[in-house]
Design an enzyme around this catalytic site. Structure first.
Site, PDB file in Angstrom:
ATOM      1  N   SER A 144       0.820  -1.214   0.000  1.00  0.00           N
ATOM      2  CA  SER A 144       0.000   0.000   0.000  1.00  0.00           C
ATOM      3  C   SER A 144       0.849   1.256   0.000  1.00  0.00           C
ATOM      4  CB  SER A 144      -0.845   0.066   1.279  1.00  0.00           C
ATOM      5  OG  SER A 144      -1.761  -0.967   1.348  1.00  0.00           O
ATOM      6  N   GLU A 177      -3.731  -0.488  -9.468  1.00  0.00           N
ATOM      7  CA  GLU A 177      -2.639   0.434  -9.811  1.00  0.00           C
ATOM      8  C   GLU A 177      -1.430  -0.419 -10.224  1.00  0.00           C
ATOM      9  OE1 GLU A 177      -3.509   4.335  -7.054  1.00  0.00           O
ATOM     10  OE2 GLU A 177      -2.451   2.693  -6.088  1.00  0.00           O
ATOM     11  N   ASN A 215      -3.636   6.170  -2.537  1.00  0.00           N
ATOM     12  CA  ASN A 215      -3.277   6.395  -1.133  1.00  0.00           C
ATOM     13  C   ASN A 215      -2.591   7.736  -0.900  1.00  0.00           C
ATOM     14  OD1 ASN A 215      -4.494   4.096  -0.267  1.00  0.00           O
ATOM     15  ND2 ASN A 215      -2.648   2.833  -0.304  1.00  0.00           N
TER      16      ASN A 215
HETATM   17  C1  LIG Z   1      -9.632   7.496  10.774  1.00  0.00           C
HETATM   18  C2  LIG Z   1      -8.297   6.871  11.073  1.00  0.00           C
HETATM   19  C3  LIG Z   1      -7.172   7.556  10.372  1.00  0.00           C
HETATM   20  C4  LIG Z   1      -5.965   6.698  10.072  1.00  0.00           C
HETATM   21  C5  LIG Z   1      -5.288   7.228   8.879  1.00  0.00           C
HETATM   22  C6  LIG Z   1      -4.489   6.260   8.086  1.00  0.00           C
HETATM   23  C7  LIG Z   1      -5.147   5.883   6.788  1.00  0.00           C
HETATM   24  C8  LIG Z   1      -4.401   4.893   6.005  1.00  0.00           C
HETATM   25  C9  LIG Z   1      -5.346   4.225   5.028  1.00  0.00           C
HETATM   26  C10 LIG Z   1      -4.611   3.542   3.955  1.00  0.00           C
HETATM   27  C11 LIG Z   1      -5.432   2.432   3.363  1.00  0.00           C
HETATM   28  C12 LIG Z   1      -4.596   1.561   2.508  1.00  0.00           C
HETATM   29  C13 LIG Z   1      -5.398   0.489   1.847  1.00  0.00           C
HETATM   30  C14 LIG Z   1      -5.034   0.414   0.433  1.00  0.00           C
HETATM   31  O1  LIG Z   1      -3.873   0.275   0.099  1.00  0.00           O
HETATM   32  C15 LIG Z   1      -6.017   0.571  -0.638  1.00  0.00           C
HETATM   33  C16 LIG Z   1      -7.445   0.235  -0.324  1.00  0.00           C
HETATM   34  O2  LIG Z   1      -7.918  -0.837  -0.564  1.00  0.00           O
HETATM   35  S1  LIG Z   1      -8.347   1.483   0.322  1.00  0.00           S
HETATM   36  C17 LIG Z   1      -9.935   0.772   0.544  1.00  0.00           C
HETATM   37  C18 LIG Z   1     -10.735   0.854  -0.714  1.00  0.00           C
HETATM   38  N1  LIG Z   1     -12.028   0.289  -0.457  1.00  0.00           N
HETATM   39  C19 LIG Z   1     -13.098   1.025  -0.195  1.00  0.00           C
HETATM   40  O3  LIG Z   1     -13.042   2.227  -0.195  1.00  0.00           O
HETATM   41  C20 LIG Z   1     -14.357   0.248   0.137  1.00  0.00           C
HETATM   42  C21 LIG Z   1     -15.502   1.141   0.309  1.00  0.00           C
HETATM   43  N2  LIG Z   1     -16.679   0.353   0.610  1.00  0.00           N
HETATM   44  C22 LIG Z   1     -17.482  -0.177  -0.352  1.00  0.00           C
HETATM   45  O4  LIG Z   1     -17.221  -0.056  -1.540  1.00  0.00           O
HETATM   46  C23 LIG Z   1     -18.679  -0.914   0.137  1.00  0.00           C
HETATM   47  O5  LIG Z   1     -18.945  -0.527   1.432  1.00  0.00           O
HETATM   48  C24 LIG Z   1     -18.530  -2.477   0.085  1.00  0.00           C
HETATM   49  C25 LIG Z   1     -18.472  -2.954  -1.364  1.00  0.00           C
HETATM   50  C26 LIG Z   1     -17.296  -2.962   0.837  1.00  0.00           C
HETATM   51  C27 LIG Z   1     -19.741  -3.118   0.766  1.00  0.00           C
HETATM   52  O6  LIG Z   1     -20.893  -2.560   0.265  1.00  0.00           O
HETATM   53  P1  LIG Z   1     -22.118  -2.181   1.191  1.00  0.00           P
HETATM   54  O7  LIG Z   1     -23.230  -1.715   0.329  1.00  0.00           O
HETATM   55  O8  LIG Z   1     -21.596  -1.266   2.218  1.00  0.00           O
HETATM   56  O9  LIG Z   1     -22.502  -3.551   1.925  1.00  0.00           O
HETATM   57  P2  LIG Z   1     -23.132  -4.876   1.370  1.00  0.00           P
HETATM   58  O10 LIG Z   1     -22.665  -5.915   2.317  1.00  0.00           O
HETATM   59  O11 LIG Z   1     -24.591  -4.695   1.154  1.00  0.00           O
HETATM   60  O12 LIG Z   1     -22.428  -5.165  -0.031  1.00  0.00           O
HETATM   61  C28 LIG Z   1     -22.891  -4.635  -1.259  1.00  0.00           C
HETATM   62  C29 LIG Z   1     -22.770  -5.694  -2.318  1.00  0.00           C
HETATM   63  O13 LIG Z   1     -21.408  -6.062  -2.462  1.00  0.00           O
HETATM   64  C30 LIG Z   1     -21.238  -7.456  -2.242  1.00  0.00           C
HETATM   65  N3  LIG Z   1     -19.966  -7.704  -1.559  1.00  0.00           N
HETATM   66  C31 LIG Z   1     -19.455  -6.954  -0.599  1.00  0.00           C
HETATM   67  N4  LIG Z   1     -18.275  -7.457  -0.209  1.00  0.00           N
HETATM   68  C32 LIG Z   1     -18.062  -8.543  -0.973  1.00  0.00           C
HETATM   69  C33 LIG Z   1     -17.014  -9.493  -1.040  1.00  0.00           C
HETATM   70  N5  LIG Z   1     -15.936  -9.423  -0.263  1.00  0.00           N
HETATM   71  N6  LIG Z   1     -17.122 -10.488  -1.933  1.00  0.00           N
HETATM   72  C34 LIG Z   1     -18.197 -10.585  -2.747  1.00  0.00           C
HETATM   73  N7  LIG Z   1     -19.220  -9.715  -2.733  1.00  0.00           N
HETATM   74  C35 LIG Z   1     -19.151  -8.711  -1.850  1.00  0.00           C
HETATM   75  C36 LIG Z   1     -22.409  -7.843  -1.380  1.00  0.00           C
HETATM   76  O14 LIG Z   1     -22.723  -9.204  -1.508  1.00  0.00           O
HETATM   77  C37 LIG Z   1     -23.496  -6.956  -1.902  1.00  0.00           C
HETATM   78  O15 LIG Z   1     -24.062  -7.537  -3.046  1.00  0.00           O
HETATM   79  P3  LIG Z   1     -25.607  -7.308  -3.359  1.00  0.00           P
HETATM   80  O16 LIG Z   1     -25.876  -8.169  -4.531  1.00  0.00           O
HETATM   81  O17 LIG Z   1     -25.759  -5.854  -3.666  1.00  0.00           O
HETATM   82  O18 LIG Z   1     -26.334  -7.731  -2.130  1.00  0.00           O
HETATM   83  N1  NAI Z   2      -6.019  -4.287   3.862  1.00  0.00           N
HETATM   84  C1  NAI Z   2      -6.182  -3.492   2.793  1.00  0.00           C
HETATM   85  O1  NAI Z   2      -7.211  -2.822   2.647  1.00  0.00           O
HETATM   86  C2  NAI Z   2      -5.120  -3.432   1.756  1.00  0.00           C
HETATM   87  C3  NAI Z   2      -3.864  -3.941   1.992  1.00  0.00           C
HETATM   88  N2  NAI Z   2      -2.894  -3.877   1.011  1.00  0.00           N
HETATM   89  C4  NAI Z   2      -1.577  -4.411   1.250  1.00  0.00           C
HETATM   90  O2  NAI Z   2      -1.642  -5.833   1.066  1.00  0.00           O
HETATM   91  C5  NAI Z   2      -0.733  -6.477   1.966  1.00  0.00           C
HETATM   92  C6  NAI Z   2      -1.498  -7.478   2.816  1.00  0.00           C
HETATM   93  O3  NAI Z   2      -2.529  -6.808   3.513  1.00  0.00           O
HETATM   94  P1  NAI Z   2      -3.747  -7.625   4.155  1.00  0.00           P
HETATM   95  O4  NAI Z   2      -4.140  -8.735   3.282  1.00  0.00           O
HETATM   96  O5  NAI Z   2      -4.736  -6.620   4.566  1.00  0.00           O
HETATM   97  O6  NAI Z   2      -3.040  -8.223   5.464  1.00  0.00           O
HETATM   98  P2  NAI Z   2      -3.489  -9.453   6.356  1.00  0.00           P
HETATM   99  O7  NAI Z   2      -2.924  -9.200   7.696  1.00  0.00           O
HETATM  100  O8  NAI Z   2      -4.944  -9.693   6.209  1.00  0.00           O
HETATM  101  O9  NAI Z   2      -2.739 -10.686   5.656  1.00  0.00           O
HETATM  102  C7  NAI Z   2      -1.358 -10.824   5.597  1.00  0.00           C
HETATM  103  C8  NAI Z   2      -1.062 -12.315   5.525  1.00  0.00           C
HETATM  104  O10 NAI Z   2       0.308 -12.501   5.212  1.00  0.00           O
HETATM  105  C9  NAI Z   2       0.752 -13.629   5.961  1.00  0.00           C
HETATM  106  N3  NAI Z   2       2.210 -13.574   6.050  1.00  0.00           N
HETATM  107  C10 NAI Z   2       2.966 -12.726   6.772  1.00  0.00           C
HETATM  108  N4  NAI Z   2       4.267 -12.983   6.561  1.00  0.00           N
HETATM  109  C11 NAI Z   2       4.322 -14.015   5.663  1.00  0.00           C
HETATM  110  C12 NAI Z   2       5.386 -14.719   5.037  1.00  0.00           C
HETATM  111  N5  NAI Z   2       6.661 -14.434   5.276  1.00  0.00           N
HETATM  112  N6  NAI Z   2       5.076 -15.715   4.163  1.00  0.00           N
HETATM  113  C13 NAI Z   2       3.790 -16.031   3.893  1.00  0.00           C
HETATM  114  N7  NAI Z   2       2.744 -15.379   4.453  1.00  0.00           N
HETATM  115  C14 NAI Z   2       3.011 -14.382   5.328  1.00  0.00           C
HETATM  116  C15 NAI Z   2       0.037 -13.518   7.287  1.00  0.00           C
HETATM  117  O11 NAI Z   2       0.008 -14.765   7.969  1.00  0.00           O
HETATM  118  C16 NAI Z   2      -1.340 -13.039   6.836  1.00  0.00           C
HETATM  119  O12 NAI Z   2      -2.229 -14.118   6.595  1.00  0.00           O
HETATM  120  C17 NAI Z   2      -0.035  -5.365   2.740  1.00  0.00           C
HETATM  121  O13 NAI Z   2       1.145  -5.029   2.080  1.00  0.00           O
HETATM  122  C18 NAI Z   2      -1.041  -4.227   2.654  1.00  0.00           C
HETATM  123  O14 NAI Z   2      -0.458  -2.966   2.803  1.00  0.00           O
HETATM  124  C19 NAI Z   2      -3.152  -3.332  -0.223  1.00  0.00           C
HETATM  125  C20 NAI Z   2      -4.391  -2.850  -0.515  1.00  0.00           C
HETATM  126  C21 NAI Z   2      -5.472  -2.820   0.465  1.00  0.00           C
END
Ligand SMILES: CCCCCCCCCCCCCC(=O)CC(=O)SCCNC(=O)CCNC(=O)[C@H](O)C(C)(C)COP(=O)(O)OP(=O)(O)OC[C@H]1O[C@@H](n2cnc3c(N)ncnc32)[C@H](O)[C@@H]1OP(=O)(O)O
Ligand code: NAI
Length: 309
Positions: A144, A177, A215
């Site tokens: 990430s 990405e 991000n």
């Molecule tokens: C405040 C603290 C500050 C800390 C600061 C630090 C911040 C650092 C953050 C960095 C993050 C880094 C992570 C990263 O690298 C990149 C990321 O991934 S960022 C995350 C991006 N994701 C989002 O933004 C998700 C947003 N959410 C959504 O899109 C929806 O909420 C979601 C699809 C998850 C769920 O939908 P929702 O309507 O809310 O709920 P439902 O349960 O009704 O689901 C709708 C629909 O989707 C189906 N579904 C949901 N999940 C799944 C799944 N895993 N597999 C299959 N299907 C799924 C579900 O069945 C529903 O289907 P329907 O047919 O409509 O019923």
């Molecule tokens: N959680 C998120 O929303 C997102 C996470 N990422 C990135 O993806 C990566 C994984 O994140 P998550 O799946 O959320 O973490 P997670 O904690 O759910 O899973 C990580 C897994 O890696 C395994 N693991 C750790 N060390 C290992 C090793 N040496 N060999 C084999 N398996 C090992 C752990 O047992 C665990 O099951 C991180 O780099 C994170 O930054 C990227 C996009 C979104």
């Protein structure tokens, strides 16, 4: 069913990637991202080996994949439940699991890493697997926040190394990405781009800059939400409601943090803070540190900013 049979397809003596087309994928890390990527790759006809450190973890990965596939099928095969069940079985056939990363890379066209967000741990893994994997296997990280260049530096295949950054939940989020470093070859970059398309995703090209695109913009927003709350200027509930109803986001920032995993969030913030210690944006948060110290990582552990049943 191939899933959970511990079969590594040893019939291939080495990766035979043809014309840069990725078919056999080894995914290291069976957590929420690795399992999600495995599901999508297997659903689109790729052969997947999912690797983690223990069988218990891999059992959980399987449960997660099956649960998610059921949700997908409920929609996709609404009128044909039998075809839906067949689809699930076919997808699971495409997934093998293993705790032996070295053996699992022998047939891999692509080695995709999705383990803990820690540079040293990722470098150790890639450095080790670089010695074992076929020369033409492409390596990629789902990091990430860490520089792909720093991770790739632990290997001798700088031209065959890139970033593939998926979004959570992988089966629902359309973006990938694709990150090229200054040494990633055009051939490797194109293979990664085409692989993302073959998964049904929309790829965007990114430079190896901190946070890539999403991000880089998301983290400052999330951090500001946290500061707003810490200053006493809004409850987490109100901030989440405000961003959902006022900005149209599907989740508020605190809900999203719980969804991502607070351990991962802390790794990201601490990593960026170490690189840019005077930037107030990355100053540590007592609230976040406390929750992580208590093992409250969010949805995956049942509690984070919120409680989950
Ligand atoms: C405040 C603290 C500050 C800390 C600061 C630090 C911040 C650092 C953050 C960095 C993050 C880094 C992570 C990263 O690298 C990149 C990321 O991934 S960022 C995350 C991006 N994701 C989002 O933004 C998700 C947003 N959410 C959504 O899109 C929806 O909420 C979601 C699809 C998850 C769920 O939908 P929702 O309507 O809310 O709920 P439902 O349960 O009704 O689901 C709708 C629909 O989707 C189906 N579904 C949901 N999940 C799944 C799944 N895993 N597999 C299959 N299907 C799924 C579900 O069945 C529903 O289907 P329907 O047919 O409509 O019923
Ligand atoms: N959680 C998120 O929303 C997102 C996470 N990422 C990135 O993806 C990566 C994984 O994140 P998550 O799946 O959320 O973490 P997670 O904690 O759910 O899973 C990580 C897994 O890696 C395994 N693991 C750790 N060390 C290992 C090793 N040496 N060999 C084999 N398996 C090992 C752990 O047992 C665990 O099951 C991180 O780099 C994170 O930054 C990227 C996009 C979104």
């Amino acid at each position: 069913m191939a899933f959970f049979t511990h079969q590594i397809r040893r019939g291939f003596s080495s990766s035979i990637i043809k014309n840069g087309v990725i078919k056999n994928v080894t995914i290291i890390g069976g957590g929420q991202m690795g399992a999600g990527i495995a599901q999508v790759a297997a659903s689109t006809g790729h052969t997947v080996t999912l690797v983690d450190t223990s069988e218990d973890i891999l059992k959980k990965s399987r449960k997660g994949i099956e649960g998610s596939l059921k949700r997908v099928v409920k929609k996709k095969f609404a009128d044909k439940p039998e075809a839906g069940e067949e689809f699930i079985q076919n997808v699971l056939q495409n997934v093998s699991i293993s705790t032996d990363a070295g053996a699992s890379v022998q047939a891999a066209d692509l080695l995709l890493e999705a383990i803990v967000e820690n540079l040293k741990v990722k470098q150790d893994l890639f450095g080790h697997l670089d010695e074992l994997a076929p020369a033409n296997t492409i390596f990629a990280s789902n990091t990430s926040s860490l520089p792909i260049t720093d991770i790739a530096g632990s290997t001798s295949r700088l031209d065959r190394f890139g970033g593939l950054h998926f979004f959570n939940p992988v089966p629902m989020m359309k973006l990938v990405e694709v990150v090229g470093t200054s040494t990633t070859s055009q051939e490797t970059f194109d293979s990664l781009l085409n692989f993302s398309k073959a998964l049904g995703k929309t790829p965007v090209s990114c430079k190896d800059t901190p946070g890539f695109i999403v991000n880089r913009l998301l983290v400052p927003y999330m951090m500001e939400a946290l500061r707003l709350h810490e200053r006493g200027h809004g409850s987490k509930e109100d901030i989440d409601i405000a961003m959902k109803l006022g900005a149209g986001y599907p989740m508020g920032p605190f809900e999203l943090c719980d969804y991502v995993g607070l351990d991962t969030v802390k790794f990201i913030i601490d990593g960026w803070s170490a690189k840019d210690p005077h930037n107030p944006l990355f100053a540590s948060s007592e609230l976040l540190n406390k929750l992580v110290a208590e093992g409250k990582y969010g949805k995956k552990t049942g509690e984070g900013f919120y409680k989950y049943k």
